[in-house]
Design a protein around this motif. Sequence first.
Motif, mmCIF file in Angstrom:
data_model
loop_
_atom_site.group_PDB
_atom_site.id
_atom_site.type_symbol
_atom_site.label_atom_id
_atom_site.label_comp_id
_atom_site.label_asym_id
_atom_site.label_seq_id
_atom_site.Cartn_x
_atom_site.Cartn_y
_atom_site.Cartn_z
ATOM 1 N N SER A 163 -127.750 -12.535 -64.143
ATOM 2 C CA SER A 163 -127.964 -11.493 -63.131
ATOM 3 C C SER A 163 -128.692 -12.005 -61.899
ATOM 4 C CB SER A 163 -128.749 -10.327 -63.747
ATOM 5 O OG SER A 163 -130.030 -10.760 -64.186
ATOM 6 N N VAL A 164 -128.907 -13.304 -61.812
ATOM 7 C CA VAL A 164 -129.625 -13.882 -60.660
ATOM 8 C C VAL A 164 -128.962 -13.538 -59.319
ATOM 9 C CG1 VAL A 164 -130.243 -16.060 -59.532
ATOM 10 C CG2 VAL A 164 -130.748 -15.723 -61.945
ATOM 11 N N PRO A 165 -127.618 -13.565 -59.207
ATOM 12 C CA PRO A 165 -127.028 -13.186 -57.910
ATOM 13 C C PRO A 165 -127.426 -11.783 -57.462
ATOM 14 C CG PRO A 165 -125.399 -14.272 -59.276
ATOM 15 C CD PRO A 165 -126.591 -14.041 -60.141
ATOM 16 N N GLY A 166 -127.465 -10.829 -58.402
ATOM 17 C CA GLY A 166 -127.888 -9.478 -58.056
ATOM 18 C C GLY A 166 -129.353 -9.419 -57.661
ATOM 19 N N ILE A 167 -130.183 -10.210 -58.342
ATOM 20 C CA ILE A 167 -131.611 -10.250 -58.010
ATOM 21 C C ILE A 167 -131.812 -10.794 -56.598
ATOM 22 C CG2 ILE A 167 -133.821 -11.331 -58.586
ATOM 23 C CD1 ILE A 167 -132.963 -11.321 -61.501
ATOM 24 N N VAL A 168 -131.104 -11.872 -56.273
ATOM 25 C CA VAL A 168 -131.228 -12.472 -54.941
ATOM 26 C C VAL A 168 -130.751 -11.501 -53.869
ATOM 27 C CG1 VAL A 168 -130.413 -14.345 -53.454
ATOM 28 C CG2 VAL A 168 -131.037 -14.823 -55.832
ATOM 29 N N SER A 169 -129.625 -10.831 -54.122
ATOM 30 C CA SER A 169 -129.116 -9.859 -53.152
ATOM 31 C C SER A 169 -130.089 -8.710 -52.967
ATOM 32 C CB SER A 169 -127.750 -9.321 -53.614
ATOM 33 O OG SER A 169 -126.792 -10.352 -53.683
ATOM 34 N N GLY A 170 -130.649 -8.218 -54.071
ATOM 35 C CA GLY A 170 -131.595 -7.118 -53.978
ATOM 36 C C GLY A 170 -132.855 -7.501 -53.233
ATOM 37 N N ILE A 171 -133.385 -8.689 -53.511
ATOM 38 C CA ILE A 171 -134.582 -9.159 -52.814
ATOM 39 C C ILE A 171 -134.320 -9.274 -51.316
ATOM 40 C CG2 ILE A 171 -136.109 -11.153 -52.502
ATOM 41 C CD1 ILE A 171 -135.956 -11.619 -55.506
ATOM 42 N N THR A 172 -133.163 -9.810 -50.962
ATOM 43 C CA THR A 172 -132.816 -9.947 -49.542
ATOM 44 C C THR A 172 -132.713 -8.597 -48.860
ATOM 45 O OG1 THR A 172 -131.591 -11.977 -50.047
ATOM 46 C CG2 THR A 172 -131.154 -10.933 -47.931
ATOM 47 N N MET A 173 -132.060 -7.634 -49.545
ATOM 48 C CA MET A 173 -131.820 -6.319 -48.948
ATOM 49 C C MET A 173 -133.089 -5.469 -48.868
ATOM 50 S SD MET A 173 -128.130 -5.401 -50.665
ATOM 51 C CE MET A 173 -127.988 -3.846 -49.765
ATOM 52 N N VAL A 174 -134.122 -5.820 -49.621
ATOM 53 C CA VAL A 174 -135.380 -5.071 -49.565
ATOM 54 C C VAL A 174 -136.397 -5.772 -48.675
ATOM 55 C CG1 VAL A 174 -137.367 -4.265 -50.901
ATOM 56 C CG2 VAL A 174 -135.056 -3.969 -51.797
ATOM 57 N N PHE A 175 -136.540 -7.076 -48.828
ATOM 58 C CA PHE A 175 -137.583 -7.803 -48.106
ATOM 59 C C PHE A 175 -137.356 -7.767 -46.592
ATOM 60 C CE2 PHE A 175 -139.191 -11.748 -46.170
ATOM 61 C CZ PHE A 175 -140.523 -11.647 -46.498
ATOM 62 N N ILE A 176 -136.127 -8.011 -46.153
ATOM 63 C CA ILE A 176 -135.866 -8.095 -44.719
ATOM 64 C C ILE A 176 -136.095 -6.766 -44.004
ATOM 65 C CG2 ILE A 176 -134.059 -8.495 -42.996
ATOM 66 C CD1 ILE A 176 -133.033 -10.750 -44.745
ATOM 67 N N PRO A 177 -135.545 -5.630 -44.474
ATOM 68 C CA PRO A 177 -135.840 -4.374 -43.757
ATOM 69 C C PRO A 177 -137.288 -3.915 -43.886
ATOM 70 C CG PRO A 177 -134.541 -3.928 -45.721
ATOM 71 C CD PRO A 177 -134.550 -5.422 -45.552
ATOM 72 N N SER A 178 -137.945 -4.237 -45.009
ATOM 73 C CA SER A 178 -139.329 -3.792 -45.167
ATOM 74 C C SER A 178 -140.280 -4.559 -44.256
ATOM 75 C CB SER A 178 -139.777 -3.935 -46.628
ATOM 76 O OG SER A 178 -139.743 -5.282 -47.057
ATOM 77 N N ILE A 179 -139.962 -5.802 -43.948
ATOM 78 C CA ILE A 179 -140.840 -6.578 -43.067
ATOM 79 C C ILE A 179 -140.682 -6.149 -41.608
ATOM 80 C CG2 ILE A 179 -139.331 -8.512 -42.450
ATOM 81 C CD1 ILE A 179 -141.643 -10.381 -42.953
ATOM 82 N N THR A 180 -139.563 -5.485 -41.291
ATOM 83 C CA THR A 180 -139.335 -5.014 -39.925
ATOM 84 C C THR A 180 -139.652 -3.534 -39.759
ATOM 85 O OG1 THR A 180 -137.001 -4.546 -40.403
ATOM 86 C CG2 THR A 180 -137.527 -6.738 -39.581
ATOM 87 N N ALA A 181 -140.069 -2.866 -40.834
ATOM 88 C CA ALA A 181 -140.283 -1.415 -40.780
ATOM 89 C C ALA A 181 -141.463 -1.064 -39.878
ATOM 90 C CB ALA A 181 -140.519 -0.875 -42.188
ATOM 91 N N PHE A 182 -141.308 0.013 -39.128
ATOM 92 C CA PHE A 182 -142.423 0.514 -38.314
ATOM 93 C C PHE A 182 -142.565 2.029 -38.418
ATOM 94 C CE2 PHE A 182 -138.693 0.534 -35.555
ATOM 95 C CZ PHE A 182 -138.764 1.770 -34.929
ATOM 96 N N THR A 183 -141.499 2.719 -38.819
ATOM 97 C CA THR A 183 -141.560 4.172 -38.929
ATOM 98 C C THR A 183 -142.484 4.616 -40.054
ATOM 99 O OG1 THR A 183 -139.288 4.347 -38.102
ATOM 100 C CG2 THR A 183 -140.202 6.270 -39.216
ATOM 101 N N VAL A 184 -142.309 4.017 -41.240
ATOM 102 C CA VAL A 184 -143.132 4.400 -42.392
ATOM 103 C C VAL A 184 -144.615 4.111 -42.151
ATOM 104 C CG1 VAL A 184 -143.594 3.930 -44.831
ATOM 105 C CG2 VAL A 184 -141.245 4.190 -44.036
ATOM 106 N N PRO A 185 -144.998 2.904 -41.685
ATOM 107 C CA PRO A 185 -146.430 2.675 -41.417
ATOM 108 C C PRO A 185 -147.000 3.621 -40.364
ATOM 109 C CG PRO A 185 -145.258 0.595 -41.514
ATOM 110 C CD PRO A 185 -144.215 1.667 -41.519
ATOM 111 N N ALA A 186 -146.190 3.964 -39.358
ATOM 112 C CA ALA A 186 -146.684 4.847 -38.301
ATOM 113 C C ALA A 186 -146.885 6.273 -38.802
ATOM 114 C CB ALA A 186 -145.715 4.838 -37.124
#
Length: 268
Positions: free
Chosen positions: A183-206
């Motif tokens: 299941s490593v491919p799914g783990i890598v895809s999930g990490i990518t899809m969560v980490f990248i948008p969360s590091i750019t988020a500004f609406t939730v912190p605001a």
Amino acid sequence: MKRRIFAYPYIVWMALFIAAPMVFIFYYAVNIEGSFTLSGAWTVFSNADTWRSLGDSIVVSLITTLICLLIGYPAAFILSNMKKSTAGLLSVLLVLPMWMNFVLRTYAWQAILRDFVPDVLGLSSIMYTDAAVMLGLVYNFLPFMILPLYTTLSKLDKSYIEAARDLGANGFVTFFRVVLPLSVPGIVSGITMVFIPSITAFTVPAMLGGGKSELYGNMIERAFKTLSSDGNYSYGSSLAIVLFILVIVSTMVMNRMDKNQKEGGQLW
């Protein structure tokens, strides 16, 4: 040749909404009132608050990704072992909130944390705290972790699991020696899809942090939104380029990790 015609709208979309904005960002990063300058980049690299905010954003994104993985993997594993019809229905219910606007979902959590938690549940409000920001990020990005994991787990060749059990492996060994590596491919895809948008988020912190959580995305937003001079556009663009480079590096690392897992993973 005829099939390439269907790719043209996608190419136009990418050119207008991805490539063109990036061109403007790089232009403003090195241009103030028509003159070439690196003052924006110098302000970014010489400002300690910038790096502190970037470090905080990376930490928050890593924690968000880890929580999503710890919650999302068991959820995806359970879904993959259900009947297809039941799993399909639950998947739709999981995706359904994502059809609502991101800001509206965050407003809903704002009301829950401010009114429902203290008034109905009788608990202390965590509104405008780091915990509220983390909760909002996990809620909004958890489906992006579950869906790729579910897709990968549901496609696993069950004969590997049966072979492991026939060879005497118990459930614990079968999971860690067979299911998890596959299941490593799914783990890598999930990490990518969560980490990248969360590091750019500004609406939730605001909205949930009340401005107390100064993350990197909020610095970029403030540079473009509340400050209007060309110099601040240069500063904001330089901030965005640093984040862009970080996202590219993160994606390359994830792709490198996934390079040898294209065929569904490798057994230990």
